[in-house]
Design a protein around this motif. Structure first.
Motif, mmCIF file in Angstrom:
data_model
loop_
_atom_site.group_PDB
_atom_site.id
_atom_site.type_symbol
_atom_site.label_atom_id
_atom_site.label_comp_id
_atom_site.label_asym_id
_atom_site.label_seq_id
_atom_site.Cartn_x
_atom_site.Cartn_y
_atom_site.Cartn_z
ATOM 1 N N VAL A 112 0.673 -0.997 0.056
ATOM 2 C CA VAL A 112 -0.128 -0.049 0.034
ATOM 3 C C VAL A 112 0.788 1.391 0.049
ATOM 4 C CG1 VAL A 112 -1.755 1.443 1.534
ATOM 5 C CG2 VAL A 112 -1.957 -0.925 1.022
ATOM 6 N N ASN A 113 1.989 1.330 0.859
ATOM 7 C CA ASN A 113 2.835 2.268 1.117
ATOM 8 C C ASN A 113 3.358 2.594 -0.404
ATOM 9 O OD1 ASN A 113 2.121 2.933 3.628
ATOM 10 N ND2 ASN A 113 4.240 1.989 4.473
ATOM 11 N N ALA A 114 4.013 1.668 -1.218
ATOM 12 C CA ALA A 114 4.509 1.776 -2.337
ATOM 13 C C ALA A 114 3.507 2.408 -3.337
ATOM 14 C CB ALA A 114 5.151 0.354 -2.886
ATOM 15 N N ARG A 158 10.741 -3.396 -3.370
ATOM 16 C CA ARG A 158 11.169 -2.175 -3.863
ATOM 17 C C ARG A 158 10.458 -1.543 -4.968
ATOM 18 N NH1 ARG A 158 15.124 -0.601 -8.091
ATOM 19 N NH2 ARG A 158 15.374 -2.873 -8.878
ATOM 20 N N ASP A 159 10.345 -0.383 -4.758
ATOM 21 C CA ASP A 159 9.524 0.501 -5.929
ATOM 22 C C ASP A 159 10.564 1.502 -6.639
ATOM 23 O OD1 ASP A 159 9.423 3.155 -4.383
ATOM 24 O OD2 ASP A 159 8.435 2.209 -2.884
ATOM 25 N N ASN A 160 9.728 2.021 -7.509
ATOM 26 C CA ASN A 160 10.548 3.169 -8.251
ATOM 27 C C ASN A 160 9.758 4.297 -8.057
ATOM 28 O OD1 ASN A 160 8.250 2.801 -9.799
ATOM 29 N ND2 ASN A 160 9.239 2.836 -11.904
ATOM 30 N N PHE A 183 3.023 7.088 13.988
ATOM 31 C CA PHE A 183 2.025 8.264 13.789
ATOM 32 C C PHE A 183 2.952 9.389 12.913
ATOM 33 C CE2 PHE A 183 0.383 6.713 17.719
ATOM 34 C CZ PHE A 183 -0.941 6.352 17.297
ATOM 35 N N PHE A 184 4.055 8.668 12.393
ATOM 36 C CA PHE A 184 4.603 9.597 11.268
ATOM 37 C C PHE A 184 4.086 9.279 9.875
ATOM 38 C CE2 PHE A 184 7.736 9.627 7.940
ATOM 39 C CZ PHE A 184 8.278 10.965 7.779
ATOM 40 N N THR A 185 3.532 10.215 9.507
ATOM 41 C CA THR A 185 2.862 9.856 7.966
ATOM 42 C C THR A 185 2.965 11.416 7.370
ATOM 43 O OG1 THR A 185 1.012 9.408 6.836
ATOM 44 C CG2 THR A 185 0.424 10.837 8.922
ATOM 45 N N THR A 186 3.081 11.113 5.948
ATOM 46 C CA THR A 186 3.154 12.049 4.981
ATOM 47 C C THR A 186 1.859 12.386 4.117
ATOM 48 O OG1 THR A 186 4.436 11.012 3.391
ATOM 49 C CG2 THR A 186 5.850 12.417 4.961
ATOM 50 N N LYS A 187 0.953 11.347 4.423
ATOM 51 C CA LYS A 187 -0.345 11.234 3.593
ATOM 52 C C LYS A 187 -1.348 12.385 4.158
ATOM 53 C CE LYS A 187 0.948 6.592 2.999
ATOM 54 N NZ LYS A 187 0.772 5.111 3.149
ATOM 55 N N PRO A 188 -1.913 12.679 3.119
ATOM 56 C CA PRO A 188 -2.885 13.944 3.635
ATOM 57 C C PRO A 188 -4.173 13.291 4.256
ATOM 58 C CG PRO A 188 -3.018 13.431 1.194
ATOM 59 C CD PRO A 188 -1.958 12.743 1.702
ATOM 60 N N GLY A 237 -3.408 8.663 6.214
ATOM 61 C CA GLY A 237 -2.554 7.871 6.765
ATOM 62 C C GLY A 237 -2.804 7.947 8.316
ATOM 63 N N LEU A 238 -2.250 7.102 8.968
ATOM 64 C CA LEU A 238 -2.423 6.921 10.430
ATOM 65 C C LEU A 238 -0.873 7.093 10.926
ATOM 66 C CD1 LEU A 238 -4.865 4.229 11.504
ATOM 67 C CD2 LEU A 238 -5.137 6.789 12.050
ATOM 68 N N GLY A 239 0.012 6.759 10.049
ATOM 69 C CA GLY A 239 1.414 6.469 10.563
ATOM 70 C C GLY A 239 1.754 5.379 11.400
ATOM 71 N N LEU A 240 1.028 4.441 11.343
ATOM 72 C CA LEU A 240 1.328 3.201 12.388
ATOM 73 C C LEU A 240 1.858 1.998 11.332
ATOM 74 C CD1 LEU A 240 -1.860 3.347 14.485
ATOM 75 C CD2 LEU A 240 0.531 3.485 15.215
ATOM 76 N N GLY A 241 1.484 2.023 10.053
ATOM 77 C CA GLY A 241 1.961 1.147 9.270
ATOM 78 C C GLY A 241 3.359 0.613 9.629
ATOM 79 N N LEU A 242 4.157 1.208 9.237
ATOM 80 C CA LEU A 242 5.733 0.749 9.303
ATOM 81 C C LEU A 242 5.985 0.335 10.754
ATOM 82 C CD1 LEU A 242 7.635 3.078 6.935
ATOM 83 C CD2 LEU A 242 7.085 0.629 6.657
ATOM 84 N N THR A 243 5.621 1.108 11.751
ATOM 85 C CA THR A 243 5.805 0.754 13.023
ATOM 86 C C THR A 243 5.232 -0.468 13.443
ATOM 87 O OG1 THR A 243 5.242 3.318 13.419
ATOM 88 C CG2 THR A 243 5.431 1.791 15.486
HETATM 89 P P1 ADP Z 1 0.963 5.775 6.736
HETATM 90 O O1 ADP Z 1 1.003 4.575 5.461
HETATM 91 O O2 ADP Z 1 -0.389 5.680 7.558
HETATM 92 O O3 ADP Z 1 1.457 7.075 6.380
HETATM 93 P P2 ADP Z 1 3.045 4.411 7.521
HETATM 94 O O4 ADP Z 1 3.712 3.938 8.720
HETATM 95 O O5 ADP Z 1 2.951 3.005 6.709
HETATM 96 O O6 ADP Z 1 1.885 5.096 7.825
HETATM 97 O O7 ADP Z 1 4.157 5.112 6.376
HETATM 98 C C1 ADP Z 1 4.509 6.299 6.881
HETATM 99 C C2 ADP Z 1 5.438 7.093 6.035
HETATM 100 O O8 ADP Z 1 6.380 6.686 5.510
HETATM 101 C C3 ADP Z 1 4.217 7.417 4.951
HETATM 102 O O9 ADP Z 1 3.503 8.441 5.240
HETATM 103 C C4 ADP Z 1 5.168 7.963 3.672
HETATM 104 O O10 ADP Z 1 5.542 9.183 3.790
HETATM 105 C C5 ADP Z 1 6.393 7.150 4.026
HETATM 106 N N1 ADP Z 1 6.459 5.938 3.019
HETATM 107 C C6 ADP Z 1 6.140 4.752 3.349
HETATM 108 N N2 ADP Z 1 6.543 3.744 2.284
HETATM 109 C C7 ADP Z 1 7.120 4.566 1.330
HETATM 110 C C8 ADP Z 1 7.360 4.264 0.002
HETATM 111 N N3 ADP Z 1 7.600 3.146 -0.605
HETATM 112 N N4 ADP Z 1 7.920 5.575 -0.654
HETATM 113 C C9 ADP Z 1 8.032 6.466 -0.398
HETATM 114 N N5 ADP Z 1 7.592 7.154 1.156
HETATM 115 C C10 ADP Z 1 7.343 5.817 1.891
#
Ligand code: ADP
Length: 632
Positions: free
Chosen positions: A526-528, A556-558, A574-579, A583-589
């Motif tokens: 989803v992030n990619a 890996r993505d491009n 809760f770090f997220t750049t999604k508007p 985004g909740l900023g919990l996915g990677l954590t």
């Molecule tokens: P969310 O998806 O809710 O924002 P995540 O923890 O999954 O939370 O992601 C945190 C942030 O990491 C994303 O908001 C994004 O800015 C950045 N990110 C994650 N995956 C990628 C990716 N494949 N390419 C660029 N930025 C990414």
């Protein structure tokens, strides 16, 4: 941490060898010297005591024998004066005749026999022998002129004549007692008694007594040892020799000094003499005690051999030396034993001290260990509780994440379900109409399609339900199935932003719950997809490889990648750049924590050529028994 064993340097000083305990070399030398000293002292004391005892007994003997000599003479002193009482004697002296001479001769002969003297004779005033007891003998003194004799001179002057001398006719030694015979107050002649003293010598010899008598000239006149007779106890010079020879007192004797080989004066009348033995025998030492006789003025000397005393002193000295050596040996042995015992005692004490110190340390250490054990147990308990609460939080987070994903996907899901629902609506309406027309074949075909659509919808809801279900850390997952499930779940999402997916990962069994692996993959994909949504060319590479009991899957993505400034915060909650609510900023954590809980890891890297790489590392499980080759 301190060693429980004390180092050798830490041993108490009592365990080290004391140099004072080593036997000193001078000790045997000192013991030998002391032994000789002790022996000599005992010898000296014994000799002194022996000499004292010898002197005591000698004094008694000296007194006895001296008195014997005196009485041998004194018993005859009255004899010459006795002749004064005899009328025949005075008549002969006043008017000599042959008849009177014969009568007096016979009288003297009888008197001599009775008194036991050697001879009794009568001299007229000219010193000629007028009558004699030995008138019958061939060597009779009859007619002999003895006026030169000192005793005659003395007697003529009214003094008692006393004289020791060797007879000029007989060469026989004797003691002469002379008395001037008076008649009417005039000395008309001299009576002489000659006594022999050699019976005294024989008596001494019989009694094995060593003694001699020296006269007022210092000449030995009586001696138990004939070799000493007529020797001078006083120094003799030439004049004195000549004087003695001229007196004819000792006949023609050659005078020699009685020269002792050694002389040591012990007191006024006692000395220690070493005299040469007779006939070359070895010299002998004597204790010489001298006593002056009252009358005549002679010296009586008693010689007591000190050989026995010295022999006893030597034995005592030897005995004392041996006793000292024995005592010294016993003392040294006792001292050595005492030292050994003291060393052993000190070593034992030191050992006991070290032991008790060790025991105390062990007790302290055990106490300390028990305390730290308790502390560790408490920490373990706390950790377990923390782990438990972490796992619960993690589970809650996972759940929250899932619900969040579901929430995010709700529009898509609604869209996904709406399409079959709309188709179902149309198909069911059409089917009713086809049944009414009696077109049962079309109706049954529609019903079959309806059934397929319902199955499709059922699969969607089933996967959503499975996704939403709680799971735990332990479990196993198959990578291929997880990738398929994730892609299937994201199918509606990927339809909006299609991706070109490159799968280069072999199937593998991983030690993680299947749903958790699916959730990690969903998050990463989803992030990619989100990152690449703004670009036309969207590529996604899934590549896997086995690495030391683990499986490494890189996603890996491009896409545009992560700005360097934000890279450090990627895994922060809760770090997220999604508007907005995207985004909740919990996915990677969440994904990183799931990987860690399964014993793996999740890390991001940023290749220079662009895009982002997430590397998921998970422990491998052995292939399932069904897949594994048979061991035959
Ligand atoms: P969310 O998806 O809710 O924002 P995540 O923890 O999954 O939370 O992601 C945190 C942030 O990491 C994303 O908001 C994004 O800015 C950045 N990110 C994650 N995956 C990628 C990716 N494949 N390419 C660029 N930025 C990414």
């Amino acid at each position: 941490m301190q060693s429980p064993h004390p180092s050798p340097c830490a041993l108490p000083p009592s365990l080290t060898v004391n140099p004072r305990l080593l036997p000193p070399l001078y000790l045997p030398l000192l013991a030998i010297l002391l032994m000789f000293g002790c022996g000599y002292l005992a010898y000296h004391l014994s000799e002194q005591a022996g000499l004292r005892a010898l002197a005591d007994s000698g004094e008694r003997q000296l007194e006895l024998h001296a008195r014997t000599v005196e009485s041998a003479i004194s018993t005859h002193t009255y004899l010459p004066s006795l002749l004064e009482l005899e009328d025949g004697v005075s008549r002969l002296l006043l008017a000599p005749s042959e008849a009177r001479r014969t009568r007096v001769n016979q009288y003297l002969e009888g008197l001599n026999q009775r008194s036991g003297s050697r001879a009794i004779y009568l001299l007229d005033r000219s010193g000629r022998v007028v009558a004699t007891s030995n008138w019958r003998d061939a060597d009779s003194f009859q007619g002999e002129d003895l006026s030169f004799r000192a005793y005659f001179q003395d007697a003529l002057q009214g003094k008692p004549g006393r004289f020791y001398g060797v007879g000029s006719t007989t060469g026989e030694a004797g003691y002469y007692l002379a008395h001037g015979l008076r008649h009417d107050g005039q000395i008309i002649g001299v009576a002489v008694v000659k006594i022999r003293l050699d019976p005294l010598e024989q008596r001494w010899q019989r009694a094995q007594l060593q003694a001699f008598v020296s006269d007022d000239n210092g000449i030995v006149i009586l001696s138990s040892d004939p070799a000493r007779r007529f020797k001078s106890v006083l120094p003799l010079d030439a004049a004195r020799r000549a004087q003695l020879a001229a007196s004819l007192q000792y006949h023609w004797t050659r005078f020699e000094e009685l020269q002792p080989l050694g002389r040591e004066r012990l007191s006024a009348d006692t000395e220690l003499l070493t005299l040469a033995g007779a006939n070359g025998a070895r010299p002998l030492a004597y204790l010489a005690q001298t006593l002056s006789l009252n009358d005549p003025p002679w010296q009586f000397t008693l010689l007591s051999p000190v050989q026995e005393v010295r022999r006893a002193a030597t034995s005592h000295g030897l005995l004392a030396a041996v006793a000292f050596a024995l005592l010294a040996f016993l003392l040294i042995a006792w001292n050595e034993r005492r030292k050994v015992l003291a060393t052993r005692l000190a070593a034992r004490e030191a050992l006991e001290q070290a032991n008790s110190q060790l025991e105390r340390r062990i007790t302290e250490r055990t106490e300390h260990l028990r305390a730290s054990n308790e502390h560790l147990k408490a920490q373990i308990r706390e950790r377990r509780q923390a782990e438990e609460s972490l796992r619960r939080t993690q589970d809650d987070l996972v759940q929250a994440g899932k619900l969040a994903v579901i929430g995010q996907m709700s529009t898509c899901i609604a869209h996904e379900l709406n399409q079959p629902l709309a188709a179902l609506r149309t198909l069911s309406g059409n089917t009713v109409r086809f049944l009414a027309r009696g077109d049962s074949a079309t109706a049954s075909s529609n019903l079959q399609t309806i059934g397929e659509l319902v199955d499709h919808m059922g699969r969607i809801t089933a996967s959503l339900r499975a996704f939403a279900r709680r799971s735990d850390d332990r479990g196993e997952a198959e990578l291929g199935k997880a990738v398929d499930a994730a892609l299937f779940l994201l199918h509606p999402r990927l339809e909006r932003t299609p991706l070109q997916i490159h799968r280069a990962c072999a199937d593998a069994r991983l030690a993680i719950d299947q749903t958790r692996l699916e959730q990690i993959l969903v998050n990463l994909i989803v992030n990619a997809a989100d990152a690449m949504s703004a670009q036309a060319d969207r590529q996604l590479w899934l590549a896997g490889q086995v690495d030391d009991g683990h499986y490494r899957l890189s996603v890996r993505d491009n896409g545009p990648g992560v700005p360097p400034a934000l890279r450090g915060q990627l895994f922060e909650p809760f770090f997220t750049t999604k508007p907005g609510e995207q985004g909740l900023g919990l996915g990677l954590t969440l994904s990183a924590s799931l990987a860690a809980a399964a014993g793996g890891s999740l890390a991001a890297s940023h290749p220079d050529e662009g895009g982002t790489v997430f590397e998921l590392r998970l422990p491998l499980l052995p292939p399932s028994p069904a897949e594994s080759p048979r061991d035959e």
